[in-house]
Design a protein around this motif. Structure first.
Motif, PDB file in Angstrom:
ATOM      1  N   ASN A   1       0.807  -1.219   0.000  1.00 49.04           N
ATOM      2  CA  ASN A   1       0.000   0.000   0.000  1.00 49.04           C
ATOM      3  C   ASN A   1       0.847   1.278   0.000  1.00 49.04           C
ATOM      4  OD1 ASN A   1      -2.214   1.723   0.034  1.00 49.04           O
ATOM      5  ND2 ASN A   1      -2.527   1.543   2.248  1.00 49.04           N
ATOM      6  N   PRO A   2       1.638   1.482  -1.064  1.00 51.52           N
ATOM      7  CA  PRO A   2       2.363   2.754  -1.168  1.00 51.52           C
ATOM      8  C   PRO A   2       1.395   3.890  -1.511  1.00 51.52           C
ATOM      9  CG  PRO A   2       2.596   1.528  -3.191  1.00 51.52           C
ATOM     10  CD  PRO A   2       1.836   0.635  -2.239  1.00 51.52           C
ATOM     11  N   THR A   3       1.886   5.118  -1.436  1.00 52.28           N
ATOM     12  CA  THR A   3       1.080   6.294  -1.771  1.00 52.28           C
ATOM     13  C   THR A   3       1.622   6.943  -3.034  1.00 52.28           C
ATOM     14  OG1 THR A   3       0.487   6.712   0.534  1.00 52.28           O
ATOM     15  CG2 THR A   3       0.327   8.572  -0.975  1.00 52.28           C
ATOM     16  N   LEU A   4       0.722   7.232  -3.959  1.00 49.48           N
ATOM     17  CA  LEU A   4       1.068   7.916  -5.197  1.00 49.48           C
ATOM     18  C   LEU A   4       0.308   9.246  -5.225  1.00 49.48           C
ATOM     19  CD1 LEU A   4       1.346   6.221  -8.664  1.00 49.48           C
ATOM     20  CD2 LEU A   4       0.237   8.433  -8.451  1.00 49.48           C
ATOM     21  N   ARG A   5       0.955  10.298  -5.663  1.00 48.76           N
ATOM     22  CA  ARG A   5       0.373  11.642  -5.589  1.00 48.76           C
ATOM     23  C   ARG A   5       0.162  12.239  -6.977  1.00 48.76           C
ATOM     24  NH1 ARG A   5       3.544  10.775  -1.206  1.00 48.76           N
ATOM     25  NH2 ARG A   5       2.617  11.309   0.828  1.00 48.76           N
TER      26      ARG A   5
END
Length: 492
Positions: free
Chosen positions: A217-221
């Motif tokens: 569950n990485p975060t992408l912006r």
């Protein structure tokens, strides 16, 4: 280290040359913790390879794994074995299946125990692949494909992405978008390790951990009004993914532009992107309302990835292309060489028919099925019928011909799927469950879910350019290692 450069001589193709070093590695998986697993170059996933049509891909692979354990005997070739041997499959590439190219019949064995004790150097193996001029630009992937060890290695993270660059990348709206690989790995981990594949119930007994580019569950912006190109790769062994962006009406919109490396004629707006095991989809994601959203798939314990839309908006908002350089011309029924010679494949499982740790028979029946060992006896218990036999050719496919295949699963449980994958040549899906697709869609792997009845599909395929022996199989990798595979031979 990766080296990219021009080969010597004015007429030689450009070469991407490098090393894939395979060994057990201690890595940290953010969101999970420490893991010891087989890796390419010490990471999950392995390095992303970028080539163009006309380039040569030359990979030296070091087998730094321990010696293979002695065979326990009696299991046969359709049970897991040689867990520390591998080879290389460039999944989806239209390249030669022979020699030292995309040849999944090779074995890259480790040192024997005697060689290791004597200090013999770790063995090296070379894969050399010529990517044809005009190869469709898109997203592909690589992974080991030695029969008997494929599942255990891929669910340990041995997979990486191949990007073929070309015409679609030069479309102005796509060129302006950030190009982001989203490689989804399905890891089977227990106490930080991949348990040995020792029984038919192995996959059910070990929960899956899903990572995106090596992180849980990485975060992408994105900024409001921004468009990004995501190269979605289902590097999963056992789980199909129905992907959507959740989080309310303001979630970014998704427009698919390619399937399995082949560009669509125009973007297609979707609520869900369906990926069977091994599929890829290129999508353009356009952010609108600020907020936090999640990339999710039903049946998974949590989000695959968090998407944050924040910051100064892009003014004016980035545009989407109206048309695209289609990656490959369509076929139609008028192209079929012999309309009365359709091929049929039935993906079939017989449960609880064998003694031992692997009681289920995973068969491919229909045209060219592997003959039974005893045709007059109970075929549900036959140890050969419809199972992979490396010495038997199930399909002889002649270059330049176009054929129609009808493939179905008679699996009754919707949760059980048998995605079908043909090596070397892309396949054009024209019908699903009797309904014609308009337009048809190019694939290299087609998902088929179970049910009453199970899914059935029709596709067309032209056998082009390359001769050699390779395979067609179920891309649920547990089933493949247990025999749901056939030999095909492309001939002049």
């Amino acid at each position: 280290m990766w080296l990219s450069g021009q080969a010597t001589g004015s007429t030689a193709p450009p070469v991407l040359a490098g090393t894939l070093d395979v060994r057990f590695t201690d890595i940290d998986v953010p969101g999970y913790g420490p893991v010891r697993t087989r890796t390419y170059n010490g990471s999950v996933p392995g390095p992303t390879l970028r080539v163009r049509g006309g380039h040569q891909l030359r990979l030296t692979q070091v087998n730094g794994l321990p010696p293979n354990a002695p065979s326990s005997g009696g299991g046969g070739h359709n049970t897991p074995h040689h867990a520390n041997s591998f080879n290389l499959h460039t999944h989806g590439l239209h390249v030669s299946p022979s020699g030292d190219a995309d040849n999944v019949l090779r074995e890259f064995a480790p040192r024997t125990a005697e060689e290791a004790a004597a200090g013999v150097a770790e063995p090296q193996y070379v894969t050399s692949i010529q990517v044809p001029h005009g190869h469709p630009a898109g997203t592909y992937w690589y992974h080991p494909h030695l029969h008997g060890s494929t599942a255990e290695q891929i669910v340990g993270g041995m997979a990486g992405v191949i990007v073929v660059e070309g015409d679609v990348d030069e479309v102005p709206e796509i060129q302006a978008a950030a190009d982001i690989v989203v490689c989804i790995n399905e890891l089977k981990l227990k106490d930080g390790r991949v348990p040995a594949f020792t029984s038919g119930g192995w996959t059910a007994g070990v929960p899956s951990t899903f990572t995106v580019n090596g992180t849980v569950n990485p975060t992408l912006r994105l900024r409001p009004g921004e468009v990004q190109r995501w190269r979605l790769v289902a590097a999963t062994g056992f789980t199909a993914l129905s992907l959507s962006l959740a989080g309310g009406d303001g979630a970014p919109t998704v427009h698919q532009i390619a399937q399995d490396g082949i560009t669509f004629p125009r973007p297609v707006a979707l609520d869900r992107v369906e990926l069977a095991m091994g599929n890829r989809a290129d999508v353009l994601v356009r952010a609108g309302v600020p907020g936090t959203y999640e990339l999710r798939a039903p049946g998974l314990p949590g989000p695959l990835m968090t998407v944050e839309v924040a910051g100064d908006p892009v003014v004016p908002p980035m545009a989407l292309p109206a048309v695209l350089p289609a990656g490959r011309p369509f076929l139609d029924e008028r192209d079929i060489t012999d309309p009365d010679a359709d091929r049929e494949v039935i993906l079939h499982a017989d449960a609880g028919v064998f003694a031992g740790a692997f009681p289920n028979a995973f068969r491919m029946l229909g045209t060219g099925a592997t003959p039974a060992a005893d045709p007059g006896a109970d075929l549900t218990r036959d140890p050969a019928y419809g199972l992979f036999d490396p010495s038997f050719t199930n399909h002889t496919l002649r270059l330049g011909t176009v054929e129609r295949w009808n493939v179905r699963t008679d699996e009754s449980l919707p949760a059980h799927g048998h995605p079908f994958h043909l090596h070397t040549n892309p396949i054009l899906l024209t019908h699903r469950n009797g309904v014609r697709l308009d337009p048809p869609v190019w694939h290299d792997t087609i998902g088929l879910t179970g049910g009453t009845p199970g899914d059935r599909v029709t596709f067309l395929v032209r056998y082009d350019d390359f001769t050699g022996r390779t395979i067609a199989h179920c891309h649920q990798l547990h089933h493949e290692d247990l025999g749901m595979m056939q030999s095909v031979e492309y001939v002049e």
